[in-house]
Design a protein around this motif. Sequence first.
Motif, PDB file in Angstrom:
ATOM      1  N   SER A  75     -67.912  13.453 -16.419  1.00  0.00           N
ATOM      2  CA  SER A  75     -68.197  12.935 -17.754  1.00  0.00           C
ATOM      3  C   SER A  75     -67.507  11.598 -17.970  1.00  0.00           C
ATOM      4  O   SER A  75     -66.344  11.427 -17.592  1.00  0.00           O
ATOM      5  N   LEU A  76     -68.224  10.688 -18.582  1.00  0.00           N
ATOM      6  CA  LEU A  76     -67.669   9.396 -18.982  1.00  0.00           C
ATOM      7  C   LEU A  76     -67.488   9.415 -20.490  1.00  0.00           C
ATOM      8  O   LEU A  76     -68.407   9.788 -21.223  1.00  0.00           O
ATOM      9  N   ILE A  77     -66.308   9.019 -20.953  1.00  0.00           N
ATOM     10  CA  ILE A  77     -65.978   9.094 -22.379  1.00  0.00           C
ATOM     11  C   ILE A  77     -65.634   7.703 -22.885  1.00  0.00           C
ATOM     12  O   ILE A  77     -64.791   7.004 -22.292  1.00  0.00           O
ATOM     13  N   LEU A  78     -66.294   7.322 -23.959  1.00  0.00           N
ATOM     14  CA  LEU A  78     -65.945   6.109 -24.676  1.00  0.00           C
ATOM     15  C   LEU A  78     -65.178   6.576 -25.910  1.00  0.00           C
ATOM     16  O   LEU A  78     -65.755   7.154 -26.828  1.00  0.00           O
ATOM     17  N   GLU A  79     -63.868   6.375 -25.918  1.00  0.00           N
ATOM     18  CA  GLU A  79     -63.025   6.939 -26.978  1.00  0.00           C
ATOM     19  C   GLU A  79     -63.392   6.372 -28.354  1.00  0.00           C
ATOM     20  O   GLU A  79     -63.404   7.094 -29.340  1.00  0.00           O
ATOM     21  N   SER A  80     -63.667   5.094 -28.401  1.00  0.00           N
ATOM     22  CA  SER A  80     -64.051   4.437 -29.657  1.00  0.00           C
ATOM     23  C   SER A  80     -65.039   3.335 -29.291  1.00  0.00           C
ATOM     24  O   SER A  80     -64.652   2.238 -28.916  1.00  0.00           O
ATOM     25  N   ALA A  81     -66.313   3.673 -29.375  1.00  0.00           N
ATOM     26  CA  ALA A  81     -67.349   2.777 -28.851  1.00  0.00           C
ATOM     27  C   ALA A  81     -67.305   1.412 -29.545  1.00  0.00           C
ATOM     28  O   ALA A  81     -67.076   1.310 -30.761  1.00  0.00           O
ATOM     29  N   SER A  82     -67.535   0.384 -28.739  1.00  0.00           N
ATOM     30  CA  SER A  82     -67.599  -0.979 -29.276  1.00  0.00           C
ATOM     31  C   SER A  82     -68.904  -1.614 -28.814  1.00  0.00           C
ATOM     32  O   SER A  82     -69.527  -1.178 -27.841  1.00  0.00           O
ATOM     33  N   THR A  83     -69.303  -2.675 -29.510  1.00  0.00           N
ATOM     34  CA  THR A  83     -70.594  -3.298 -29.215  1.00  0.00           C
ATOM     35  C   THR A  83     -70.643  -3.845 -27.789  1.00  0.00           C
ATOM     36  O   THR A  83     -71.710  -3.895 -27.175  1.00  0.00           O
ATOM     37  N   ASN A  84     -69.495  -4.234 -27.232  1.00  0.00           N
ATOM     38  CA  ASN A  84     -69.520  -4.772 -25.867  1.00  0.00           C
ATOM     39  C   ASN A  84     -69.654  -3.678 -24.811  1.00  0.00           C
ATOM     40  O   ASN A  84     -69.673  -3.964 -23.603  1.00  0.00           O
ATOM     41  N   GLN A  85     -69.771  -2.446 -25.259  1.00  0.00           N
ATOM     42  CA  GLN A  85     -70.049  -1.347 -24.331  1.00  0.00           C
ATOM     43  C   GLN A  85     -71.538  -0.991 -24.319  1.00  0.00           C
ATOM     44  O   GLN A  85     -71.946  -0.039 -23.652  1.00  0.00           O
ATOM     45  N   THR A  86     -72.323  -1.759 -25.047  1.00  0.00           N
ATOM     46  CA  THR A  86     -73.775  -1.626 -24.932  1.00  0.00           C
ATOM     47  C   THR A  86     -74.181  -2.025 -23.514  1.00  0.00           C
ATOM     48  O   THR A  86     -73.897  -3.128 -23.064  1.00  0.00           O
ATOM     49  N   SER A  87     -74.822  -1.110 -22.817  1.00  0.00           N
ATOM     50  CA  SER A  87     -75.106  -1.352 -21.399  1.00  0.00           C
ATOM     51  C   SER A  87     -75.955  -0.214 -20.851  1.00  0.00           C
ATOM     52  O   SER A  87     -76.223   0.774 -21.524  1.00  0.00           O
ATOM     53  N   MET A  88     -76.356  -0.390 -19.584  1.00  0.00           N
ATOM     54  CA  MET A  88     -76.973   0.693 -18.823  1.00  0.00           C
ATOM     55  C   MET A  88     -75.858   1.350 -18.012  1.00  0.00           C
ATOM     56  O   MET A  88     -75.126   0.663 -17.297  1.00  0.00           O
ATOM     57  N   TYR A  89     -75.745   2.671 -18.128  1.00  0.00           N
ATOM     58  CA  TYR A  89     -74.721   3.409 -17.389  1.00  0.00           C
ATOM     59  C   TYR A  89     -75.386   4.270 -16.324  1.00  0.00           C
ATOM     60  O   TYR A  89     -76.332   5.006 -16.596  1.00  0.00           O
ATOM     61  N   LEU A  90     -74.862   4.150 -15.113  1.00  0.00           N
ATOM     62  CA  LEU A  90     -75.439   4.883 -13.985  1.00  0.00           C
ATOM     63  C   LEU A  90     -74.377   5.745 -13.343  1.00  0.00           C
ATOM     64  O   LEU A  90     -73.267   5.299 -13.070  1.00  0.00           O
ATOM     65  N   CYS A  91     -74.749   6.984 -13.085  1.00  0.00           N
ATOM     66  CA  CYS A  91     -73.891   7.931 -12.393  1.00  0.00           C
ATOM     67  C   CYS A  91     -74.392   8.075 -10.965  1.00  0.00           C
ATOM     68  O   CYS A  91     -75.602   7.987 -10.717  1.00  0.00           O
ATOM     69  N   ALA A  92     -73.489   8.285 -10.023  1.00  0.00           N
ATOM     70  CA  ALA A  92     -73.880   8.511  -8.638  1.00  0.00           C
ATOM     71  C   ALA A  92     -72.952   9.539  -8.019  1.00  0.00           C
ATOM     72  O   ALA A  92     -71.832   9.765  -8.493  1.00  0.00           O
ATOM     73  N   SER A  93     -73.430  10.166  -6.963  1.00  0.00           N
ATOM     74  CA  SER A  93     -72.583  11.099  -6.230  1.00  0.00           C
ATOM     75  C   SER A  93     -72.848  10.946  -4.744  1.00  0.00           C
ATOM     76  O   SER A  93     -73.907  10.458  -4.330  1.00  0.00           O
TER      77      SER A  93
END
Lengths: 111, 110
Positions: A75-93
Amino acid sequence: DVKVTQSSRYLVKRTGEKVFLECVQDMDHENMFWYRQDPGLGLRLIYFSYDVKMKEKGDIPEGYSVSREKKERFSLILESASTNQTSMYLCASSYPRGRGDFGAGTRLSVL
Amino acid sequence: KNEVEQSPQNLTAQEGEFITINCSYSVGISALHWLQQHPGGGIVSLFMLSSGKKKHGRLIATINIQEKHSSLHITASHPRDSAVYICAAGIIQGAQKLVFGQGTRLTINP
């Protein structure tokens, strides 16, 4: 045939919210990764984990934390989201030194 | 200077043309990966190679370890090959970490 599943394809959150991005893999891979992808910057590693309860910072960990309580879930956690965290997030294994499998990505917008 | 450099950044070609995308890296690697990303974001791993050449259908990937260079070739290109192709170096480290190139946006016109 689904291998790496990200819980959401699109997510819209407000500034200051706590955001959870979930990733599950069904291949018994030891390694799991979270990346973000931004135009002009490419893919950048946020955090990775090579075992349950183990985590290591990637290149851009600031503003993020992770949790790996079970081998199949990272799990990825953004503790307090900010506008500069607007993005595409990709998980891999992957297996150690193995070929990676990627999830479909979560496009997060923080307003 | 990025540790992984791809060229070209953008490539437009006609259906049927032979396509080459290049990747140079400056770090020690355990393997070189080629990835494909279609519009919408999902990434598919095409190849992982540490020496020589691999072929899958119309796709061929080669690597020259001494020159720190890899190429991805597409024969008889088709519009459905239109995607972003990303080269990634697997860094020699405890866990397999990838360092990514900027990607090559390929457009194949009918």
